[in-house]
Design a protein around this motif. Structure first.
Motif, short mmCIF file in Angstrom:
data_model
loop_
_atom_site.label_atom_id
_atom_site.label_comp_id
_atom_site.label_asym_id
_atom_site.label_seq_id
_atom_site.Cartn_x
_atom_site.Cartn_y
_atom_site.Cartn_z
N TRP A 1 0.87 -1.18 0.00
CA TRP A 1 0.00 0.00 0.00
C TRP A 1 0.90 1.22 0.00
N CYS B 1 -4.29 0.74 -11.85
CA CYS B 1 -3.91 0.45 -10.48
C CYS B 1 -2.42 0.78 -10.33
N ASN C 1 -8.11 -2.30 -12.58
CA ASN C 1 -8.00 -1.88 -11.19
C ASN C 1 -7.60 -3.06 -10.30
N SER D 1 -6.60 11.77 -9.29
CA SER D 1 -6.39 10.49 -8.62
C SER D 1 -5.10 9.83 -9.12
N TYR E 1 -3.26 4.03 -2.01
CA TYR E 1 -3.73 2.96 -2.88
C TYR E 1 -3.01 1.65 -2.62
#
Length: 190
Positions: free
Chosen positions: A22, A56, A46, A81, A32
């Motif tokens: 992460w 991702c 993703n 994002s 993420y």
């Protein structure tokens, strides 16, 4: 030191066994899961392996993660994002001073990626993403980054350091795209 949210790696790995960590950058939307990737699969899928324009965050590496050299890839999205906020290391004065460390958690340990430099380059310079393992080539690689980095790093990066390179795309002047990388030293924090 970051106060990590509860990250249930067991659950994440049931959703996708490719989850290896992460990533979190305090004060930004970057928080993420990280998957192990090969090629561009996770640029278009993703963490649930569904097709997605956001993709991702994924890592490219040899051996175990995090290794002595690895790359993390993520899109630069118009909705702010994914890895959009790493652009601020290059384009926003003072961002480096406010965000000297990017946090990385694995199921086994916590790490900090202490930011050393950043560079924005046009197509054809993708070799810049891979820190060389030979001393002379490594010195030249560092010199090229440092010459164009908009801030002065607070430490020196050594050949034997564990190094992470975060990569995202960015339009480059008149070219259709370019690449921005953020280079950092990986240090275990817990």
């Amino acid at each position: 030191m970051i106060r990590w949210p509860d990250i249930d790696f067991e659950l994440l790995r049931r959703v996708n066994p490719d989850v290896i960590g992460w990533i979190h950058l305090e004060g930004t939307p970057i928080s993420y899961p990280v998957t192990k990737g090969c090629g561009d699969y996770y640029l278009h899928h993703n963490v649930s392996r569904e097709e997605s324009p956001h993709g991702c965050i994924y890592a490219e590496f040899d051996g175990e993660f995090p290794t002595e050299r690895f790359q993390l890839h993520g899109h630069n999205m118009k909705d702010n994002s994914m890895f959009t906020n790493i652009l601020f290391y290059y384009f926003e004065d003072g961002f480096y001073e406010k965000h000297p460390v990017i946090d990385l958690k694995t199921p086994e340990a916590d790490y900090g990626i202490r930011v050393w430099g950043t560079i924005h380059y046009p197509p054809g310079y993708e070799f810049m993403q891979c820190p060389p393992k030979e001393e002379n080539a490594f010195r030249k690689w560092k010199k090229a980054i440092k010459a164009l980095c908009p801030f002065e790093p607070t430490f020196d990066l050594a050949l034997d350091d564990d190094i992470a390179v975060l990569c995202t795309c960015r339009p480059f002047q008149d070219e259709p795209y370019g690449t921005l990388i953020v280079v950092g030293k990986v240090e275990r924090t817990k």
